[in-house]
Design a protein around this motif. Structure first.
Motif, mmCIF file in Angstrom:
data_model
loop_
_atom_site.group_PDB
_atom_site.id
_atom_site.type_symbol
_atom_site.label_atom_id
_atom_site.label_comp_id
_atom_site.label_asym_id
_atom_site.label_seq_id
_atom_site.Cartn_x
_atom_site.Cartn_y
_atom_site.Cartn_z
ATOM 1 N N ASN A 2 25.802 11.630 -9.591
ATOM 2 C CA ASN A 2 26.248 12.216 -8.319
ATOM 3 C C ASN A 2 26.236 11.157 -7.218
ATOM 4 O O ASN A 2 25.785 10.034 -7.438
ATOM 5 C CB ASN A 2 25.401 13.445 -7.937
ATOM 6 N N GLN A 3 26.755 11.551 -6.048
ATOM 7 C CA GLN A 3 26.750 10.655 -4.902
ATOM 8 C C GLN A 3 25.362 10.623 -4.287
ATOM 9 O O GLN A 3 24.681 11.641 -4.212
ATOM 10 C CB GLN A 3 27.723 11.156 -3.828
ATOM 11 N N SER A 4 24.994 9.479 -3.781
ATOM 12 C CA SER A 4 23.770 9.361 -3.006
ATOM 13 C C SER A 4 23.960 10.030 -1.647
ATOM 14 O O SER A 4 25.022 9.916 -1.033
ATOM 15 C CB SER A 4 23.425 7.889 -2.806
ATOM 16 N N ILE A 5 22.935 10.748 -1.206
ATOM 17 C CA ILE A 5 22.997 11.357 0.126
ATOM 18 C C ILE A 5 22.773 10.308 1.213
ATOM 19 O O ILE A 5 23.380 10.356 2.276
ATOM 20 C CB ILE A 5 21.947 12.490 0.238
ATOM 21 N N LEU A 6 21.932 9.348 0.922
ATOM 22 C CA LEU A 6 21.532 8.398 1.967
ATOM 23 C C LEU A 6 22.404 7.150 2.024
ATOM 24 O O LEU A 6 22.592 6.577 3.103
ATOM 25 C CB LEU A 6 20.072 7.985 1.760
ATOM 26 N N ALA A 7 22.935 6.711 0.885
ATOM 27 C CA ALA A 7 23.701 5.456 0.871
ATOM 28 C C ALA A 7 24.888 5.552 1.819
ATOM 29 O O ALA A 7 25.567 6.576 1.886
ATOM 30 C CB ALA A 7 24.179 5.155 -0.544
ATOM 31 N N GLY A 8 25.112 4.519 2.561
ATOM 32 C CA GLY A 8 26.249 4.487 3.466
ATOM 33 C C GLY A 8 26.036 5.254 4.748
ATOM 34 O O GLY A 8 26.969 5.418 5.537
ATOM 35 N N THR A 9 24.825 5.748 4.966
ATOM 36 C CA THR A 9 24.517 6.450 6.215
ATOM 37 C C THR A 9 23.516 5.609 7.001
ATOM 38 O O THR A 9 22.936 4.655 6.469
ATOM 39 C CB THR A 9 23.898 7.837 5.960
ATOM 40 N N PRO A 10 23.266 5.989 8.258
ATOM 41 C CA PRO A 10 22.270 5.235 9.038
ATOM 42 C C PRO A 10 20.867 5.299 8.434
ATOM 43 O O PRO A 10 19.996 4.563 8.842
ATOM 44 C CB PRO A 10 22.316 5.934 10.409
ATOM 45 N N MET A 11 20.665 6.192 7.455
ATOM 46 C CA MET A 11 19.341 6.302 6.837
ATOM 47 C C MET A 11 19.223 5.510 5.548
ATOM 48 O O MET A 11 18.226 5.639 4.832
ATOM 49 C CB MET A 11 19.014 7.769 6.586
ATOM 50 N N GLU A 12 20.238 4.696 5.267
ATOM 51 C CA GLU A 12 20.228 3.943 4.005
ATOM 52 C C GLU A 12 18.984 3.071 3.884
ATOM 53 O O GLU A 12 18.490 2.830 2.780
ATOM 54 C CB GLU A 12 21.500 3.083 3.907
ATOM 55 N N GLY A 13 18.471 2.599 5.032
ATOM 56 C CA GLY A 13 17.291 1.736 5.014
ATOM 57 C C GLY A 13 16.094 2.376 4.338
ATOM 58 O O GLY A 13 15.234 1.683 3.790
ATOM 59 N N MET A 14 16.054 3.735 4.357
ATOM 60 C CA MET A 14 14.936 4.425 3.717
ATOM 61 C C MET A 14 14.888 4.151 2.216
ATOM 62 O O MET A 14 13.842 4.292 1.587
ATOM 63 C CB MET A 14 15.059 5.946 3.944
ATOM 64 N N LEU A 15 16.024 3.779 1.656
ATOM 65 C CA LEU A 15 16.064 3.539 0.209
ATOM 66 C C LEU A 15 15.414 2.210 -0.163
ATOM 67 O O LEU A 15 15.020 2.016 -1.308
ATOM 68 C CB LEU A 15 17.517 3.542 -0.292
ATOM 69 N N GLN A 16 15.348 1.296 0.799
ATOM 70 C CA GLN A 16 14.782 -0.036 0.560
ATOM 71 C C GLN A 16 15.364 -0.665 -0.703
ATOM 72 O O GLN A 16 14.659 -1.290 -1.499
ATOM 73 C CB GLN A 16 13.251 0.045 0.468
ATOM 74 N N GLY A 17 16.653 -0.463 -0.883
ATOM 75 C CA GLY A 17 17.341 -1.087 -2.003
ATOM 76 C C GLY A 17 17.186 -0.360 -3.327
ATOM 77 O O GLY A 17 17.821 -0.707 -4.314
ATOM 78 N N GLY A 18 16.345 0.669 -3.383
ATOM 79 C CA GLY A 18 16.097 1.382 -4.627
ATOM 80 C C GLY A 18 17.045 2.549 -4.808
ATOM 81 O O GLY A 18 17.902 2.814 -3.958
ATOM 82 N N PRO A 19 16.920 3.261 -5.915
ATOM 83 C CA PRO A 19 17.775 4.434 -6.143
ATOM 84 C C PRO A 19 17.425 5.563 -5.168
ATOM 85 O O PRO A 19 16.313 5.604 -4.629
ATOM 86 C CB PRO A 19 17.463 4.832 -7.578
ATOM 87 N N ASP A 20 18.361 6.454 -4.939
ATOM 88 C CA ASP A 20 18.167 7.556 -3.993
ATOM 89 C C ASP A 20 17.481 8.714 -4.694
ATOM 90 O O ASP A 20 18.108 9.463 -5.451
ATOM 91 C CB ASP A 20 19.526 7.993 -3.430
ATOM 92 N N ASN A 21 16.203 8.857 -4.433
ATOM 93 C CA ASN A 21 15.397 9.890 -5.091
ATOM 94 C C ASN A 21 15.938 11.304 -4.864
ATOM 95 O O ASN A 21 15.768 12.186 -5.706
ATOM 96 C CB ASN A 21 13.954 9.784 -4.586
ATOM 97 N N THR A 22 16.607 11.516 -3.721
ATOM 98 C CA THR A 22 17.100 12.861 -3.439
ATOM 99 C C THR A 22 18.211 13.267 -4.409
ATOM 100 O O THR A 22 18.570 14.430 -4.489
ATOM 101 C CB THR A 22 17.631 12.986 -1.993
ATOM 102 N N SER A 23 18.754 12.296 -5.138
ATOM 103 C CA SER A 23 19.828 12.587 -6.087
ATOM 104 C C SER A 23 19.308 13.207 -7.375
ATOM 105 O O SER A 23 20.044 13.926 -8.044
ATOM 106 C CB SER A 23 20.587 11.305 -6.436
ATOM 107 N N PHE A 24 18.068 12.892 -7.723
ATOM 108 C CA PHE A 24 17.580 13.336 -9.043
ATOM 109 C C PHE A 24 16.165 13.909 -8.990
ATOM 110 O O PHE A 24 15.595 14.248 -10.019
ATOM 111 C CB PHE A 24 17.640 12.172 -10.043
#
Lengths: 152, 714
Positions: free
Chosen positions: B457-479
Motif C-alpha cells: 500500500n501507499q505510505s501515509i507519511l511519505a511525501g508529506t511534511p511528516m515524512e521526517g517521522m519515518l527517519q528513513g525507515g518503513p512507514d509503520n502505519t502501513s502495516f
C-alpha cells in the motif's frame, strides 16, 4: 416573494424559489441547528418539520412551501420532543453531535405517530438518519425511554 | 479565549483563580517520544461564581475529551461535577502541546493517555491553593481542612466555603511545584459514569460548529477541485458563474477554482456554472482494478522485510499450506460535517475558526501561505462534526486552502470555505487501498510452523511534511497490526511493498489496523480451523504466558457471548482480537444469514484500556467504533474508474451503516491499575474480522475483498 412561518414567526423572503429551505434557514435566518450533511436527502441531518411532518430541508425548494409552517430544532415544543431530549441527555446519545438535531426531529415525529414503537418501528422510522459516529444503540434506547416517559 | 497566563502561574485580581503549571514530563505518557520542551500549561480557571472551567487542549469531535479531561481535573480538585465546564484551548504549542507529540494536536487515541497526570496535577495544584487560602483566612492548619464535592470545610471551627469565595485569595498563594495526587483507591469521579459536558448543547441545536459561524460581510466559498488526482487547471470560463445572482468573484487558487458568493446556494450554483479544463498529464489514470493488479504483483514479490523471527523454510514444506490474497479499497472518512473553515484577514493578520485537529501544523502552514509570521495567525478550535482522522492533516491542506481563498480575494475579508459531500468523498486523503498476501504452514500435528504476511500500500507519511517521522525507515502505519502479534508462531515474516499514486492518503480511524486486523484475524481463523482448533481456544493456546491482558479480553468476550463454538441455532459466531493504540480489544459477533446478506445481531466487546476514566464514554466509543467498522466492512469503498476519477459521489453510493443494521452491543471493561490508553480508535479493528469469521462459520463463504456488499444501495 415567498411567505412561510418559521418557529411561529412570519417571513416574507425575496429569494430564488428554487433555493433549498436548508440554506434559507441557515444563511438567511441564521437557524443553525439544522445541519447540512449530503444535500440529496440521504442522511437526514437537515430534517425539519413542515406542517407537522418531518421533511428533508436540503431538497425542499422554498417555492414548494408557500404558506407552510416550518419548525426547526430551535422551535420544537411539546411533550414528545421534551421527552426525547430528556432521554437523549440522560444516556448521552450524541457523540460529535452533527446529526443529532435531525435524529431528534425524526424520533419526535415517530413518537407523535407511534407512542410505543417496537425496535422494528424505530429502525423503519430512523433508517433515513445517518449517524457516522453510529450512536444507534443509544438512539434506540433513548426512543424507548422517551416512550415510557410519555406513557407516564 | 481570554485566558491570560504568566509563567508565575496565575492572575491576581477579580477574575478568580487561573492556574498555570510547569510540570515535569511524567512516565509512560504514550508510546511516542516526547520531542518538545515541556512548557507552562494553563488549564484551570475558577470563577468567583464557583464555576470551574477546564481549558481542553484536544479537539472535541465526539470522542469525549471535554468530559474526560475535565473529569481528571475535577477528581483531584474534589469539585462537584455540576460546577465543571469545558472550553477549547486556542492554538498554542507552548501551552497546549500533546505530550505524546510534542506539538498541539489530537490523534492516535492519545487525549486521555497524554493528559492523565498533567490534568490531575493541574487539579491537585488548584486544590492545594484553595486549601492554603482557606487556612489563611480561617487561621487554621491546612492539614485539618477537607475538600469534598466542591465544599472546602474545617470541622473544628465549623467553617466552610465553596471554591468561588476563596478563588481570589487562592490566586495569591504560591503554586505548588509537584502537588500530590490521589491513589487509585481514593478516586471519586474517575471510574464512574459522568454525563458528558457537551450533550445538552448537542441535543437542542445550540452547539456551535464551524459551519455555524456567520460574521459581517462574510462570503461563502466553494472550490472546484480537479476531477482526477494530480490533474491541474488548464483553463476556466467563469462568465456564467459570475452571472449567478450572489456570486461576487471567481479566483484560481493552487487547489482549484474558488467561487465566492453571498450565500451557500449562490456559491453552489456558481460553481456548477464554471466551465473548466483540466490537464491530466500528471494525473492518476489507472482504475481500481489496474491498481489492485499492480499492488498484488508487488505483494507477491515479498516486499521489504519489516519483521522477522525464526526460520521460515519449513512453511514451504509443511503438511498443509494455506494462502490468501486480500483486497481493501480506498475509504473516505465521511464525517457528517464536511470539511469547512472560516478565515478572516485584517491588516496582515489572520484569525480562523474551524475544527483544527492539528493546530500546530495548520498555523504554520497558513502563516507560510499568507506570508505572515505564525504569531499573526490565531486559531479558534471549534467542535468538529466528526473527523475519524480526516481533520488531522500533516499537510494542513484545508487550512491552506482557506488561506489561499483569503489571499486570492485580494483584500481583507471574512471567508467561509465549505466542502460539499461530493467534495468530501472525491477529495482524497483516503484510507490507503491495500493488498495483503498471507501464507501459513501447519505440520502434521496442526502446529503453525510458519506465518508470512506481505502488505502492499501507499505510505501515509511519505511525501508529506511528516515524512521526517519515518527517519528513513518503513512507514509503520502501513502495516501496524500485521507486526507485533501476540501469537507465537514457530517462524514469521512480515513484508511491506511501498506503492505510489497521486491519490492522497491519510490515517483513518485506527489507521493500519483497519486492514491488518481483518487480514490477520480472518486468516488465522481459517488456519485454526484447518488445524482442528476452536477459534477461542486456538487463539488462547497461541498466547505466551505473559500475555495476560490479551488473554483476559479474549476470555471475557467469549464468556459474555456464552461461547459454544462457531455455530448454534442457525447463527454463526466469530471472534477477533486486536491491540491498537495501547488498548486490548476482543469482540464476538453473532451473525444471521438474511437472504445471502450477513446481518450482525449482537456484539460482545471486551476492552482493557488501563484505568477507565469514564466508563460511559468508553462504552460509547466501543459502540460507535463497532458501527463504524461494521458499516465499512459491509458497504464502503472508494473506487477509481478506468482512466481515473472517483466513481462514488454521495451517501447513495458510498454507504454508511444505518440504524436497522446496528447490532445490540454489550461492553465489558477490564479492571486495571495501568495508565489509561486509547478508546477512540480501538473499537474499530476487531468487528469486521469478527463478522467475517461468524459469516464463514455460518455459510462457509470466505470474504477476501471488502466491502462485503456492492457499496450501492441494497
Amino acid at each position: 416573494m415567498t411567505s412561510f412561518r418559521v418557529n411561529g414567526r412570519d417571513h416574507d423572503l425575496d429569494l430564488d424559489p428554487d433555493m433549498p429551505l436548508l440554506w434559507v434557514l441557515r444563511d438567511e435566518l441564521r437557524l443553525t441547528g439544522t445541519k447540512f450533511g449530503c444535500g440529496i436527502a440521504q442522511c437526514g441531518a437537515c430534517t425539519v418539520m413542515v406542517d407537522g411532518m418531518p421533511r428533508r430541508s436540503c431538497v425542499t425548494p422554498i417555492g414548494q412551501i408557500e404558506g407552510s409552517e416550518v419548525t426547526t430544532i430551535e422551535g420544537m415544543d411539546g411533550s414528545e420532543v421534551k421527552a426525547v431530549q430528556a432521554a437523549w441527555t440522560a444516556i448521552d446519545v450524541p457523540q460529535c453531535g452533527w446529526c443529532q438535531s435531525g435524529q431528534i426531529l425524526s424520533a419526535t415525529a415517530l413518537l407523535q405517530q407511534v407512542p410505543s414503537p417496537s425496535d422494528d418501528d424505530i429502525d423503519n422510522a430512523m433508517a433515513g438518519n445517518i449517524c457516522r459516529c453510529a450512536t444507534y444503540v443509544r438512539i434506540r434506547q433513548a426512543i424507548h425511554d422517551a416512550a415510557r416517559t410519555l406513557e407516564g | 479565549m481570554g485566558i491570560l497566563t504568566t509563567r508565575r502561574g496565575f492572575l491576581a485580581g477579580g477574575t478568580g483563580l487561573v492556574l498555570a503549571l510547569t510540570l515535569p514530563v511524567g512516565r509512560g505518557r504514550a508510546q511516542m517520544t516526547v520531542t518538545g520542551p515541556f512548557a507552562p500549561n494553563a488549564f484551570v480557571r475558577i470563577g468567583t461564581d464557583d464555576l470551574v472551567t477546564v481549558t481542553i487542549k484536544h479537539i472535541e469531535m465526539g470522542q469525549g475529551p471535554y468530559t474526560g479531561l475535565a473529569t481528571l481535573v475535577a477528581e483531584e480538585l474534589d469539585a462537584d461535577w455540576a460546577q465543571m465546564r469545558a472550553e477549547a484551548a486556542p492554538a498554542d504549542d507552548t501551552l497546549y502541546a500533546n505530550l505524546a507529540f510534542g506539538a498541539q494536536g489530537t490523534g492516535g487515541s492519545t487525549a486521555i493517555a497524554n493528559s492523565f497526570m498533567q490534568m490531575r496535577k493541574a487539579g491537585a495544584a488548584a486544590r492545594a491553593m484553595l486549601v492554603a487560602a482557606a487556612a489563611q483566612e480561617w487561621d487554621v492548619p491546612a492539614s485539618e481542612i477537607t475538600v469534598k464535592a466542591g465544599v472546602i470545610a474545617h470541622s473544628g471551627s465549623g467553617r466552610s466555603s465553596g471554591f468561588g469565595a476563596l478563588a481570589n485569595a487562592a490566586a495569591t498563594q504560591p503554586v505548588p511545584e509537584d502537588p500530590p495526587v490521589k491513589a487509585q483507591a481514593d478516586f471519586a469521579l474517575i471510574g464512574t459514569d459522568r454525563p458528558k459536558l457537551d450533550t445538552v448543547s448537542k441535543s437542542n441545536g445550540t452547539a456551535q460548529f464551524t459551519m455555524d459561524v456567520y460574521r459581517d460581510g462574510m462570503l461563502t466559498v466553494l472550490v472546484a477541485h480537479p476531477p482526477k488526482f494530480g490533474a491541474t487547471l488548464a483553463g476556466v470560463d467563469d462568465s456564467a458563474a459570475l452571472a449567478v445572482k450572489g456570486v461576487r468573484m471567481v479566483r484560481p487558487i493552487p487547489s482549484g477554482v474558488a467561487v465566492y458568493a453571498t450565500n451557500t446556494y449562490a456559491a453552489l450554483k456558481g460553481r456548477d456554472a464554471l466551465v473548466l479544463d483540466w490537464d491530466d498529464s500528471a494525473a492518476e489514470t489507472r482504475g481500481t482494478e489496474d491498481m489492485f493488479a499492480a499492488f498484488a504483483e508487488a505483494a507477491a514479490q515479498g516486499g521489504q522485510t519489516v519483521e522477522e523471527e525464526g526460520d521460515l523454510a519449513p512453511l514451504d514444506a509443511a503438511a498443509t499450506v494455506l494462502s490468501a490474497e486480500y483486497r481493501f479499497p480506498y475509504l473516505a472518512h465521511a464525517p457528517m460535517e464536511p470539511l469547512d473553515a472560516v478565515i478572516e484577514t485584517r491588516g496582515g493578520k489572520a484569525e480562523m475558526w474551524f475544527g483544527s485537529q492539528f493546530p500546530s501544523f495548520d498555523r504554520l502552514a497558513v502563516a507560510e501561505a499568507l506570508g505572515i509570521a505564525p504569531p499573526d495567525v490565531s486559531i479558534n478550535v471549534l467542535l468538529a462534526g466528526g473527523s475519524f482522522g480526516r481533520r488531522a492533516q500533516g499537510s494542513a491542506h484545508l487550512a491552506v486552502e482557506a488561506a489561499e481563498v483569503a489571499k486570492a480575494a485580494g483584500r481583507d475579508g471574512t471567508f467561509k470555505l465549505v466542502w460539499t459531500r461530493e467534495d468530501d468523498l472525491r477529495g482524497g486523503y483516503y484510507r490507503p487501498m491495500t493488498v495483503h498476501r498471507l501464507r501459513a504452514g501447519l505440520d502434521a500435528d496442526g502446529k503453525i510452523v510458519g506465518w508470512e504476511n506481505v502488505v502492499a500500500n501507499q505510505s501515509i507519511l511519505a511525501g508529506t511534511p511528516m515524512e521526517g517521522m519515518l527517519q528513513g525507515g518503513p512507514d509503520n502505519t502501513s502495516f501496524e497490526g500485521s507486526t507485533g502479534l501476540p501469537y507465537r508462531f514457530a517462524a514469521r515474516r512480515i513484508g511491506w511493498a511501498a506503492m505510489e499514486s497521486p491519490v492522497s492518503v491519510l490515517w483513518w480511524r485506527s489507521v493500519g489496523h483497519t486492514h491488518t486486523a481483518y487480514a490477520v484475524e480472518t486468516f488465522l481463523d481459517e488456519v485454526l480451523e484447518a488445524a482442528g482448533q476452536d477459534p477461542v481456544q486456538g487463539r488462547l493456546d497461541l498466547l505466551a504466558a505473559e500475555s495476560t491482558r490479551e488473554r483476559a479480553v479474549i476470555e471475557e468476550a467469549a464468556r459474555m457471548a456464552g461461547w459454544q463454538g462457531r455455530r448454534r441455532d442457525g447463527k454463526g459466531y466469530g471472534i477477533a482480537y486486536a491491540k491498537s493504540f495501547g488498548s486490548y480489544v476482543a469482540q464476538v459477533a453473532e451473525v444471521e444469514d438474511r437472504s445471502g446478506i450477513p446481518h450482525v445481531t449482537r456484539v460482545w466487546c471486551a476492552i482493557d484500556c488501563g484505568i477507565a476514566v469514564n466508563p460511559n464514554v468508553i462504552r460509547a466509543q466501543m459502540e460507535g467504533g463497532i458501527g463504524y467498522g461494521l458499516g465499512t466492512a459491509l458497504h464502503s469503498r472508494i473506487t477509481l474508474a478506468p482512466g481515473g476519477g472517483i466513481e462514488q459521489s454521495n451517501f447513495h453510493d458510498y454507504r454508511m451503516l444505518r440504524i436497522n443494521e446496528m447490532p445490540a452491543v454489550e461492553v465489558s471493561i477490564i479492571a486495571s491499575d495501568q495508565d489509561p490508553t486509547g478508546v477512540g480508535e480501538p473499537g474499530v479493528p476487531p468487528i469486521a474480522p469478527a463478522m467475517a469469521n461468524a459469516w464463514r462459520a455460518l455459510t462457509g463463504q470466505k470474504q477476501y475483498q471488502l466491502p462485503f456488499l456492492g457499496g450501492a444501495m441494497a
